[in-house]
Write a protein that holds these residues in place. Structure first.
Motif, short mmCIF file in Angstrom:
data_model
loop_
_atom_site.label_atom_id
_atom_site.label_comp_id
_atom_site.label_asym_id
_atom_site.label_seq_id
_atom_site.Cartn_x
_atom_site.Cartn_y
_atom_site.Cartn_z
N GLY A 52 0.80 -1.09 0.01
CA GLY A 52 -0.22 -0.12 -0.11
C GLY A 52 0.77 1.32 -0.16
O GLY A 52 0.34 2.63 0.00
N SER A 53 2.02 1.23 0.17
CA SER A 53 3.00 2.36 0.41
C SER A 53 2.98 3.04 -1.27
O SER A 53 2.64 2.26 -2.10
N TYR A 54 3.24 4.13 -1.41
CA TYR A 54 3.41 4.87 -2.73
C TYR A 54 4.43 4.08 -3.96
O TYR A 54 3.99 3.69 -4.76
N LEU A 55 5.45 3.60 -2.95
CA LEU A 55 6.66 2.87 -3.86
C LEU A 55 6.01 1.47 -4.57
O LEU A 55 6.06 1.12 -5.42
N SER A 56 5.53 0.77 -3.54
CA SER A 56 5.02 -0.57 -3.73
C SER A 56 3.58 -0.58 -4.76
O SER A 56 3.63 -1.14 -5.60
N ARG A 57 3.12 0.52 -4.68
CA ARG A 57 1.91 0.93 -5.79
C ARG A 57 2.20 1.18 -7.23
O ARG A 57 1.92 0.55 -8.20
N LEU A 58 3.51 1.96 -7.22
CA LEU A 58 4.06 2.41 -8.33
C LEU A 58 4.56 1.11 -8.91
O LEU A 58 4.66 0.89 -10.09
N ALA A 59 5.62 0.22 -8.17
CA ALA A 59 6.22 -0.95 -8.70
C ALA A 59 5.11 -1.92 -9.15
O ALA A 59 5.60 -2.62 -10.29
N GLY A 60 3.94 -1.86 -8.65
CA GLY A 60 2.69 -2.68 -8.95
C GLY A 60 2.13 -2.35 -10.33
O GLY A 60 1.23 -3.06 -10.71
N GLY A 64 -3.99 4.27 -10.98
CA GLY A 64 -4.22 5.60 -10.40
C GLY A 64 -2.83 6.42 -10.23
O GLY A 64 -2.99 7.59 -10.33
N ILE A 65 -2.10 5.80 -9.86
CA ILE A 65 -0.69 6.54 -9.62
C ILE A 65 -0.19 7.06 -10.85
O ILE A 65 0.35 8.24 -11.00
N PHE A 66 -0.28 6.37 -12.06
CA PHE A 66 0.33 6.83 -13.48
C PHE A 66 -0.59 8.01 -13.95
O PHE A 66 -0.09 8.86 -14.48
N ASN A 67 -1.97 8.01 -13.40
CA ASN A 67 -2.73 8.67 -14.13
C ASN A 67 -2.47 10.19 -13.42
O ASN A 67 -2.43 11.27 -13.97
N GLN A 68 -2.09 10.04 -12.16
CA GLN A 68 -1.79 11.15 -11.23
C GLN A 68 -0.38 11.73 -11.98
O GLN A 68 -0.27 13.16 -12.02
N LEU A 69 0.58 10.96 -12.18
CA LEU A 69 1.96 11.30 -12.77
C LEU A 69 1.75 11.82 -14.26
O LEU A 69 2.23 12.94 -14.61
N MET A 121 6.88 2.36 -17.83
CA MET A 121 7.61 1.00 -17.78
C MET A 121 9.12 1.34 -17.04
O MET A 121 9.53 0.63 -16.13
N GLY A 122 9.47 2.45 -17.38
CA GLY A 122 10.88 3.10 -16.64
C GLY A 122 10.87 3.19 -15.22
O GLY A 122 11.43 2.89 -14.36
N LEU A 123 9.44 3.91 -14.81
CA LEU A 123 9.22 4.20 -13.61
C LEU A 123 8.90 3.03 -12.71
O LEU A 123 9.30 2.93 -11.59
N GLN A 124 8.02 2.03 -13.24
CA GLN A 124 7.75 0.88 -12.61
C GLN A 124 8.86 0.21 -12.29
O GLN A 124 9.19 -0.42 -11.33
N ARG A 125 9.73 0.04 -13.43
CA ARG A 125 11.04 -0.90 -13.11
C ARG A 125 12.08 -0.33 -12.05
O ARG A 125 12.52 -0.92 -11.41
N GLN A 126 12.18 1.05 -12.18
CA GLN A 126 12.99 1.86 -11.15
C GLN A 126 12.22 1.96 -9.68
O GLN A 126 12.94 1.60 -8.70
N LEU A 128 10.39 -0.73 -8.68
CA LEU A 128 10.76 -2.03 -8.14
C LEU A 128 12.13 -2.22 -7.63
O LEU A 128 12.30 -3.20 -6.70
N MET A 129 13.00 -1.95 -8.39
CA MET A 129 14.43 -1.69 -7.92
C MET A 129 14.57 -1.31 -6.66
O MET A 129 15.12 -1.67 -5.60
N ASP A 130 13.98 0.03 -6.64
CA ASP A 130 14.11 0.64 -5.29
C ASP A 130 13.29 0.04 -4.23
O ASP A 130 14.02 -0.06 -2.90
N LEU A 131 12.25 -0.47 -4.20
CA LEU A 131 11.69 -1.24 -3.41
C LEU A 131 12.54 -2.59 -2.93
O LEU A 131 12.61 -2.91 -1.64
N MET A 132 13.16 -3.12 -3.80
CA MET A 132 13.89 -4.57 -3.42
C MET A 132 15.11 -3.84 -2.73
O MET A 132 15.59 -4.45 -1.57
N GLY A 133 15.86 -2.68 -3.14
CA GLY A 133 16.88 -2.45 -2.49
C GLY A 133 16.68 -1.81 -1.08
O GLY A 133 17.41 -2.09 -0.06
N MET A 134 15.50 -1.09 -0.84
CA MET A 134 15.33 -0.44 0.51
C MET A 134 15.00 -1.73 1.42
O MET A 134 15.32 -1.72 2.47
N SER A 135 14.10 -2.87 0.84
CA SER A 135 13.63 -3.85 1.61
C SER A 135 14.85 -4.59 1.92
O SER A 135 15.25 -4.86 3.16
#
Length: 185
Positions: A52-60, A64-69, A121-126, A128-135
């Protein structure tokens, strides 16, 4: 006082927590590695990677996140289409219905859609990588050090268990070749 590392029991699958196995004669200890301020910061960071975090929603890939962006880019694209229409309108009557306008408008729309998809695709990939690195970084932390220490047996318990019973046995056989038996035997 000897210390041993605690073992983990993978048997508690319902909560995801592992139960400590403490051998007989030992007690568990725990020592904090973080100050209270560090612990508060550490616990707060889990909100950035949780479900439910912003980063996990973006990675998923949440729409709605992309519509805002993409909203500002969509407004800008609408303005560009308006400018394109004005340019063709200045060429005379019927220019906006011409194949040239249709082709230019269609090409601009196609290019815009491809750019948006590429950026998504670039935002989603990034993300996902940020989510994995932070986790990985958070889960690699050890806010507490757990250890085992031998339980210290109280003197009275040692006496009751016969640990000191050797002294009494020493009176019977160990002093001066059966000294106890000489006097009381």
């Amino acid at each position: 006082m000897s210390m041993l590392a605690t073992g983990a029991n993978p048997g508690n699958r319902m909560t995801g927590m592992q139960k400590d196995i403490i051998p007989k004669g030992y007690q568990k200890g725990q020592m904090s590695q973080f100050t209270p301020e560090q612990m508060q910061l550490f616990q707060g960071l889990f909100g950035n990677v949780g479900q439910g975090s912003y980063l996990s929603r973006l990675a998923g890939g949440e729409e709605g996140i992309f519509n805002q962006l993409e909203a500002p880019a969509m407004r800008q694209f609408s303005e560009l289409q308006g400018n394109l229409a004005s340019r063709f309108s200045g060429m005379g009557s019927g220019a906006r219905r011409s194949s040239g306008f249709q082709q230019a408008s269609g090409q601009a729309t196609s290019d815009f859609a491809q750019q948006l998809q590429s950026q998504r695709m670039g935002l989603q990939r990034q993300a996902l990588m940020d989510l994995m690195g932070m986790s990985e970084s958070l889960l690699g932390q050890r806010p507490y050090e757990k250890f085992l220490t031998e339980k210290q047996t109280p003197f009275w318990q040692k006496l009751a268990e016969g640990t000191l019973g050797g002294l009494a046995g020493g009176f019977g056989t160990g002093f001066g070749g059966n000294t106890f038996n000489k006097f009381f035997g």
